[in-house]
Motif scaffolding. Structure first.
Motif, PDB file in Angstrom:
ATOM      1  N   GLY A 133       0.739  -1.531  -0.178  1.00 30.31           N
ATOM      2  CA  GLY A 133      -0.026   0.353   0.086  1.00 30.31           C
ATOM      3  C   GLY A 133       0.981   1.207   0.332  1.00 30.31           C
ATOM      4  O   GLY A 133       1.931   1.214   0.721  1.00 30.31           O
ATOM      5  N   LEU A 134       0.649   2.430  -0.759  1.00 33.02           N
ATOM      6  CA  LEU A 134       0.527   3.536  -1.539  1.00 33.02           C
ATOM      7  C   LEU A 134      -0.333   4.271  -1.031  1.00 33.02           C
ATOM      8  O   LEU A 134      -0.642   4.418  -1.296  1.00 33.02           O
ATOM      9  CB  LEU A 134       2.307   3.811  -2.365  1.00 33.02           C
ATOM     10  CG  LEU A 134       3.200   2.480  -2.297  1.00 33.02           C
ATOM     11  CD1 LEU A 134       3.497   2.597  -3.400  1.00 33.02           C
ATOM     12  CD2 LEU A 134       4.138   3.846  -1.534  1.00 33.02           C
ATOM     13  N   LEU A 183       2.715   9.384  -2.662  1.00 35.32           N
ATOM     14  CA  LEU A 183       4.371   8.544  -2.270  1.00 35.32           C
ATOM     15  C   LEU A 183       4.225   8.177  -3.908  1.00 35.32           C
ATOM     16  O   LEU A 183       5.237   6.895  -4.618  1.00 35.32           O
ATOM     17  CB  LEU A 183       4.485   7.230  -1.062  1.00 35.32           C
ATOM     18  CG  LEU A 183       4.536   8.524  -0.211  1.00 35.32           C
ATOM     19  CD1 LEU A 183       4.570   7.330   0.969  1.00 35.32           C
ATOM     20  CD2 LEU A 183       5.916   9.606  -0.187  1.00 35.32           C
ATOM     21  N   SER A 184       3.032   7.280  -3.880  1.00 37.02           N
ATOM     22  CA  SER A 184       3.251   6.319  -5.554  1.00 37.02           C
ATOM     23  C   SER A 184       3.549   7.058  -6.764  1.00 37.02           C
ATOM     24  O   SER A 184       4.076   6.341  -7.442  1.00 37.02           O
ATOM     25  CB  SER A 184       1.248   6.049  -5.853  1.00 37.02           C
ATOM     26  OG  SER A 184       0.949   5.052  -6.628  1.00 37.02           O
ATOM     27  N   GLU A 201      -3.520   2.127  -3.905  1.00 37.68           N
ATOM     28  CA  GLU A 201      -3.481   3.175  -3.089  1.00 37.68           C
ATOM     29  C   GLU A 201      -4.786   4.044  -2.757  1.00 37.68           C
ATOM     30  O   GLU A 201      -5.789   3.604  -3.010  1.00 37.68           O
ATOM     31  CB  GLU A 201      -3.369   4.998  -4.689  1.00 37.68           C
ATOM     32  CG  GLU A 201      -1.796   4.166  -5.527  1.00 37.68           C
ATOM     33  CD  GLU A 201      -2.273   5.477  -6.613  1.00 37.68           C
ATOM     34  OE1 GLU A 201      -2.875   6.675  -6.218  1.00 37.68           O
ATOM     35  OE2 GLU A 201      -1.258   5.429  -8.328  1.00 37.68           O
ATOM     36  N   ASP A 202      -4.040   4.222  -1.844  1.00 39.58           N
ATOM     37  CA  ASP A 202      -4.903   5.324  -0.294  1.00 39.58           C
ATOM     38  C   ASP A 202      -5.240   5.880   0.386  1.00 39.58           C
ATOM     39  O   ASP A 202      -3.895   6.059   0.644  1.00 39.58           O
ATOM     40  CB  ASP A 202      -5.930   3.690   0.038  1.00 39.58           C
ATOM     41  CG  ASP A 202      -7.312   3.651   0.160  1.00 39.58           C
ATOM     42  OD1 ASP A 202      -7.807   4.960   0.385  1.00 39.58           O
ATOM     43  OD2 ASP A 202      -8.252   3.005   0.396  1.00 39.58           O
ATOM     44  N   GLY A 212       7.334  14.334  -8.911  1.00 35.24           N
ATOM     45  CA  GLY A 212       7.274  12.776  -9.753  1.00 35.24           C
ATOM     46  C   GLY A 212       5.392  13.320 -10.662  1.00 35.24           C
ATOM     47  O   GLY A 212       4.389  12.650 -11.578  1.00 35.24           O
ATOM     48  N   ASP A 213       5.531  14.560 -11.103  1.00 32.17           N
ATOM     49  CA  ASP A 213       4.116  15.529 -11.650  1.00 32.17           C
ATOM     50  C   ASP A 213       5.009  15.304 -12.905  1.00 32.17           C
ATOM     51  O   ASP A 213       5.607  16.189 -13.683  1.00 32.17           O
ATOM     52  CB  ASP A 213       3.740  16.869 -10.743  1.00 32.17           C
ATOM     53  CG  ASP A 213       2.406  17.251 -11.344  1.00 32.17           C
ATOM     54  OD1 ASP A 213       1.779  17.004 -10.870  1.00 32.17           O
ATOM     55  OD2 ASP A 213       2.085  18.246 -12.514  1.00 32.17           O
TER      56      ASP A 213
END
Length: 300
Positions: A96-97, A101-102, A126-127, A247-248
């Motif tokens: 899980g991330l 962070l994912s 992802e959650d 990361g964008d």
């Protein structure tokens, strides 16, 4: 002290019962009790509290359980690696991330996992942090990467790295090309945060209370992409790690400014269920995780 004694102790601790552990090991209960008692004598420590309705670990027992698991884990890994069997491992590892962070972790993790375990399956969920925590407890996830997670009797926490938090703002906006921003300046800015409870928001709000700063939260939004869009359009600012910008895909429109006076730091930890008996795949996958997380999240 013998390896078999460690395995016997681990089984008793995980089953919470000498009789259930003896059945799982296909040995007699008196034999198992003697082996654990020999271990206690060698260590000069009581590892279990014994009572009429069962047993539970003492504080010394809890500490020794971590050591025993680590020793047996390393021996199992050495056997698998030396035999070249890692490429033949099958099964599923669920990790899980948080969405933030994912964006940074998922691609390098998938690349490393599939190269090491081509026959196994990786599931990434992802959650929000609180939901990931619940899924680890329920066994739906083998592990999760969480912010500022406290250890408990049900959750084992392994700190991986510490990340400095930044003020995320629109490039070319009122903040300009600032080298840093004092925490007190956040009081004069419209802020956009995920809805409570959220670990990063809680960290910022806790510091605001300590510093006597009143934050101006203009919007509560749980979606990372939506928060970035709102910041990009100039509707406000947020506080997060610089990895969000990295990361964008449209990172050239955002600016991450370090927060000073004081700096805000979040601790990222691997969280696993304390009572979960991990498979060889799960243990080796955690080693891959540690390597990837250290490489992509630790500042150069």
């Amino acid at each position: 002290m013998e390896l078999e004694q460690l395995k016997y102790f681990i089984q008793v601790a995980e089953h919470g019962s000498f009789s259930r552990a003896a059945a799982a090991l296909a040995v007699t209960q008196p034999f198992l009790s003697r082996q654990v008692r020999r271990l206690e004598v060698e260590l000069h420590r009581h590892l279990f509290y014994r009572h009429g309705r069962g047993i539970w670990l003492t504080e010394d027992g809890e500490r020794f359980l971590r050591t025993a698991r680590s020793v047996t884990h390393q021996l199992e890994l050495a056997t698998v690696v030396s035999s070249g069997a890692a490429h033949e491992l099958t099964g599923r590892f669920a990790f899980g991330l948080t969405p933030t962070l994912s964006r940074t972790v998922t691609v390098p993790l998938v690349r490393a996992f599939t190269a090491r375990f081509p026959l196994a399956r990786l599931s990434i969920v992802e959650d929000l942090s609180r939901k990931l925590h619940e899924r680890v407890l329920s066994g739906q996830l083998d592990a999760a990467l969480l912010h500022d997670q406290a250890a408990s009797s049900q959750i084992e926490v392994e700190p991986v790295c510490r990340l400095a938090l930044h003020l995320l703002t629109r490039l070319g906006g009122a903040m300009g090309q600032r080298g840093s921003v004092d925490f007190a300046e956040l009081a004069g800015l419209p802020m956009i945060f995920p809805s409570a409870p959220n670990p990063l928001r809680s960290l910022v709000e806790s510091q605001a209370v300590s510093a006597g700063v009143e934050l101006n939260v203009v919007c509560d939004v749980d979606g990372v992409e939506t928060i970035l869009d709102l910041v990009r359009e100039g509707y406000g600012h947020t506080v997060t790690s610089a990895h969000v910008v990295g990361g964008d895909r449209r990172a050239d429109s955002l600016l991450a400014i370090p927060i000073a006076g004081p700096a805000l730091v979040t601790t990222l930890s691997l969280a696993t269920a304390s009572r979960h008996r991990p498979s060889t795949l799960h243990r080796m996958a955690l080693d891959v995780l540690r390597h990837v997380l250290t490489r992509v999240l630790t500042p150069a």
